[in-house]
Scaffold this motif. Sequence first.
Motif, mmCIF file in Angstrom:
data_model
loop_
_atom_site.group_PDB
_atom_site.id
_atom_site.type_symbol
_atom_site.label_atom_id
_atom_site.label_comp_id
_atom_site.label_asym_id
_atom_site.label_seq_id
_atom_site.Cartn_x
_atom_site.Cartn_y
_atom_site.Cartn_z
ATOM 1 N N ASP A 122 -9.716 3.481 -22.232
ATOM 2 C CA ASP A 122 -9.083 3.410 -20.925
ATOM 3 C C ASP A 122 -9.755 4.464 -20.057
ATOM 4 N N TYR A 123 -9.941 4.160 -18.768
ATOM 5 C CA TYR A 123 -10.557 5.164 -17.901
ATOM 6 C C TYR A 123 -10.060 4.995 -16.468
ATOM 7 N N ILE A 124 -10.152 6.093 -15.751
ATOM 8 C CA ILE A 124 -9.857 6.101 -14.318
ATOM 9 C C ILE A 124 -11.024 6.798 -13.640
ATOM 10 N N ALA A 125 -11.622 6.122 -12.672
ATOM 11 C CA ALA A 125 -12.804 6.641 -11.984
ATOM 12 C C ALA A 125 -12.444 7.031 -10.548
ATOM 13 N N LYS A 126 -12.917 8.204 -10.131
ATOM 14 C CA LYS A 126 -12.660 8.700 -8.774
ATOM 15 C C LYS A 126 -13.973 9.119 -8.114
ATOM 16 N N ASN A 127 -13.984 8.992 -6.782
ATOM 17 C CA ASN A 127 -15.156 9.489 -6.065
ATOM 18 C C ASN A 127 -15.031 10.993 -5.854
ATOM 19 N N GLU A 128 -15.991 11.584 -5.160
ATOM 20 C CA GLU A 128 -16.001 13.035 -5.002
ATOM 21 C C GLU A 128 -14.840 13.543 -4.156
ATOM 22 N N LYS A 129 -14.159 12.645 -3.419
ATOM 23 C CA LYS A 129 -12.991 13.030 -2.629
ATOM 24 C C LYS A 129 -11.687 12.836 -3.390
ATOM 25 N N GLY A 130 -11.791 12.346 -4.629
ATOM 26 C CA GLY A 130 -10.603 12.152 -5.440
ATOM 27 C C GLY A 130 -9.943 10.804 -5.270
#
Length: 230
Positions: A137-145
């Motif tokens: 399972d994963y959650i991906a975020k950009n540099e702004k969260g």
Amino acid sequence: MPSSALIASSAAGLRAPAKAAPLSRRASVTAKAPVRPQQRRGDDSASSASRREVCFKGAALTAAAAAAPALTFAVTAPPAAADSLPEETDVKLLCSDACELALLDATLITTASGLQYKDVIVGDGAQPSPGFQVVVDYIAKNEKGLIFDNSLEKGKPNDIRVTGDPTSSLVIAGLDEGILTMKSGGLRRMYIPGELAFPKGLASAPGRPRIAPFSPVVFDVKLIYIPGLE
């Protein structure tokens, strides 16, 4: 001219002017009454029409004034109370508030490639080898969260084959490298530099922010199990 005629003429010049004969009451009234214009009947009709028009306009203005408070109320009505709105659905996350606190004290590891990570939970299961398939399972975020991918929201974990080779990996190079050093049951936050992320970037989509080329991203990854080893 005979003297008697002269005398009569002189006497007539000395007498006061005779009073005009009084007019009868009917003649007097008739004389004093103003002459009415010939178009009196037409003027009366125009006057009546004008009065009707004024009355109509007055009624229209009265109706508009009566409607004005209702219009003002509709424009200035306060917004609906917050408790009348549907509740916002909570976003599913891998890292809770307690997890975020634990990350503050967790050791930051930096690899030779530039990948950085912190282990929230060090798993006690098997560790994958290149070529193995893993379930995560994963959650991906950009540099702004901002989240741009979340397997929890999809309702099922992802199957990923790790390769250990950035040129042939099926996922971004930083994610492939980070999973290879995890153990089953582990939870890790990976800080993936732009060179190991999306060289071509990702276009924005409904519910997904745009990822610029070579921009850093952050992945929270939980290694659930490794088929064939467990």
